[in-house]
Motif scaffolding. Structure first.
Motif, PDB file in Angstrom:
ATOM      1  N   ARG A  52       0.717  -1.282   0.133  1.00  0.00           N
ATOM      2  CA  ARG A  52      -0.038  -0.079  -0.191  1.00  0.00           C
ATOM      3  C   ARG A  52       0.916   1.239   0.069  1.00  0.00           C
ATOM      4  NH1 ARG A  52      -4.971  -0.288   2.747  1.00  0.00           N
ATOM      5  NH2 ARG A  52      -4.906   1.874   3.517  1.00  0.00           N
ATOM      6  N   ARG A  78      -5.217  11.547   0.887  1.00  0.00           N
ATOM      7  CA  ARG A  78      -4.519  10.337  -0.131  1.00  0.00           C
ATOM      8  C   ARG A  78      -3.936  11.141  -1.171  1.00  0.00           C
ATOM      9  NH1 ARG A  78      -5.128   7.480   3.694  1.00  0.00           N
ATOM     10  NH2 ARG A  78      -6.263   5.308   3.820  1.00  0.00           N
ATOM     11  N   SER A  93     -17.608   7.684  -5.330  1.00  0.00           N
ATOM     12  CA  SER A  93     -17.725   6.594  -4.232  1.00  0.00           C
ATOM     13  C   SER A  93     -18.909   7.291  -3.416  1.00  0.00           C
ATOM     14  CB  SER A  93     -16.380   7.114  -3.283  1.00  0.00           C
ATOM     15  OG  SER A  93     -16.074   8.292  -2.959  1.00  0.00           O
ATOM     16  N   THR A 238     -12.099   4.887   1.144  1.00  0.00           N
ATOM     17  CA  THR A 238     -11.221   3.966   1.263  1.00  0.00           C
ATOM     18  C   THR A 238     -11.433   2.460   1.220  1.00  0.00           C
ATOM     19  OG1 THR A 238     -11.189   4.056   3.711  1.00  0.00           O
ATOM     20  CG2 THR A 238      -9.816   5.746   2.694  1.00  0.00           C
ATOM     21  N   LYS A 239     -12.757   2.110   0.714  1.00  0.00           N
ATOM     22  CA  LYS A 239     -13.060   0.832   0.810  1.00  0.00           C
ATOM     23  C   LYS A 239     -12.196  -0.151  -0.011  1.00  0.00           C
ATOM     24  CE  LYS A 239     -16.172  -0.114  -2.689  1.00  0.00           C
ATOM     25  NZ  LYS A 239     -17.465  -0.186  -3.382  1.00  0.00           N
ATOM     26  N   THR A 240     -11.934  -1.226   0.448  1.00  0.00           N
ATOM     27  CA  THR A 240     -10.751  -2.051  -0.204  1.00  0.00           C
ATOM     28  C   THR A 240     -11.567  -3.312  -1.067  1.00  0.00           C
ATOM     29  OG1 THR A 240     -10.907  -3.381   1.826  1.00  0.00           O
ATOM     30  CG2 THR A 240      -9.188  -1.588   1.477  1.00  0.00           C
ATOM     31  N   GLU A 248      -7.068  -0.304  -1.959  1.00  0.00           N
ATOM     32  CA  GLU A 248      -8.192   0.498  -1.962  1.00  0.00           C
ATOM     33  C   GLU A 248      -8.657   0.625  -3.363  1.00  0.00           C
ATOM     34  OE1 GLU A 248      -7.380   3.340   2.005  1.00  0.00           O
ATOM     35  OE2 GLU A 248      -6.658   4.173  -0.056  1.00  0.00           O
TER      36      GLU A 248
END
Length: 378
Positions: A52, A78, A93, A238-240, A248
């Motif tokens: 990451r 980010r 998002s 930040t959903k993975t 992400e």
């Protein structure tokens, strides 16, 4: 193929005074130039990556993102490839397909394209006054939102361009942030021309998201952008990935790597200090406006200037161009003879300039050079 054209690539105007507003905030300090030597090999940032980008400790990317969020008074940060990618990440998002994005009429074209890519609709907030100020009617946000709600339209996002790239008008973000909070609609502030040039406090203006440009305004080589946001939206942004749990999704795993990131980091202490000198930058800009209006230029946009980007109507230059054998190129030629670049070749009806970061001696030299050119040909 003629491969020789790729050898010894050089930039002809590197040592000259550059007035291009899109570049003034991206000029690298010495520290960033030194860092380039250490990291110029591809993927060198990833020497100690465990999967990451935002979790890399050597170089201190992880700590940098924490400091960046603190610098903007936001919860998280980010990296993106530019402010435009940050806008799309937010729209993609948090909004639903078909939602409306309410934005100002001076918004950058990428705000519209990002909405289009995310399959969203756009509703514009117009001007309080058109020519010559092109000032956005900030109270108009409420009116546009009310009209959409009356029609049962779903509004997913409010977007305000903090400073636009055409007229350099600084908008009162706090006013729009208050409208957004009262309406319960997420608020995105596009700070491509402000973060890194002037102080920006996300919590103070009630922003849920801030996007910024490293190469436009944060002394980075780019392309690189910043996306800062508050905890409330972190789960969506930040959903993975289900298949690759460390990655992400909205950032496609990793975003800007290599020299864009390294120069952004190396320049950060310099940027933190230079925003403290914003009042002096405004003083320089107003001096330029006052001086050039004396010779027939006319500043467009809100007065007095509150940002370094200045757009002028220049009828005196256009008049000279109609008589000179070089036509519109005379002004570019004459400036370059004096060691000044950044004005588009062939343009004389309107020009955009910035003296951000120049020393006072340089600012006065620019003004005197333009006066000299006008006196010589007028």
């Amino acid at each position: 193929m003629n491969l020789d054209i790729y050898k010894n690539l050089k930039r002809s105007n590197r040592e000259l005074i550059n007035l291009n507003p899109i570049q003034r905030g991206g000029i690298l300090p010495v520290e960033a130039k030194k860092a380039i030597y250490e990291f110029w090999d591809g993927y060198s940032v990833c020497d100690f990556c465990s999967g990451r980008l935002d979790q890399i400790n050597t170089p201190p990317v992880c700590k940098f993102l924490e400091d960046l969020a603190e610098f903007l008074n936001m919860d998280l940060a980010r990296l993106t490839h530019g402010a435009r990618e940050g806008k799309f990440v937010i729209m993609n998002s948090i909004c639903k397909e078909g939602d409306y994005v309410v934005l100002d009429k001076n918004a950058h074209y990428t705000s519209y394209v990002a909405a289009e890519r995310a399959k969203l609709n756009v509703a514009e907030v117009g001007y309080l006054e058109e020519y010559p100020t092109y000032k956005i009617n900030l109270e108009g946000y409420k009116e546009v939102i009310d009209n959409l709600e009356d029609k049962n339209k779903s509004i997913g996002l409010i977007l305000l361009t903090h400073v636009d790239g055409n007229f350099g008008n600084l908008n009162d973000a706090k006013k729009v942030g208050k409208i957004a909070k009262n309406k319960g609609i997420p608020f995105l502030l596009n700070c491509a021309y402000t973060v890194g040039r002037m102080p920006v406090d996300g919590k103070e203006v009630k922003a849920d998201f801030i996007v910024a440009s490293g190469h436009k305004s944060m002394a980075a080589s780019g392309p690189i952008g910043v996306l800062a946001f508050n905890d409330e939206f972190s789960e969506k942004i930040t959903k993975t990935s289900e298949r690759f749990p460390i990655k992400e999704v909205e950032f496609l795993g990793c975003t800007s790597r290599g020299l864009p990131l390294i120069t952004l980091m190396a320049s950060f202490p310099y940027v933190v200090e230079r925003v403290k000198k914003w009042s002096e930058e405004i003083e320089k800009t107003r001096y330029v406006v006052e001086s050039l209006e004396e010779i027939g230029f006319k500043q467009l946009g809100v007065k007095p200037k509150e940002h370094d980007l200045v757009k002028f109507e220049t009828p005196i230059l256009d008049e000279i161009a109609n008589r000179d054998k070089r036509r519109g190129y005379f002004f570019y030629d004459e400036l370059k003879k004096r060691g000044i670049v950044g004005i588009k070749p062939g343009v004389t009806k309107e020009i955009k300039i910035s003296v951000y970061g120049l020393e006072w001696e340089q600012v006065k030299y620019v003004v005197n050079s333009i006066r000299e050119i006008v006196d010589k040909y007028a």
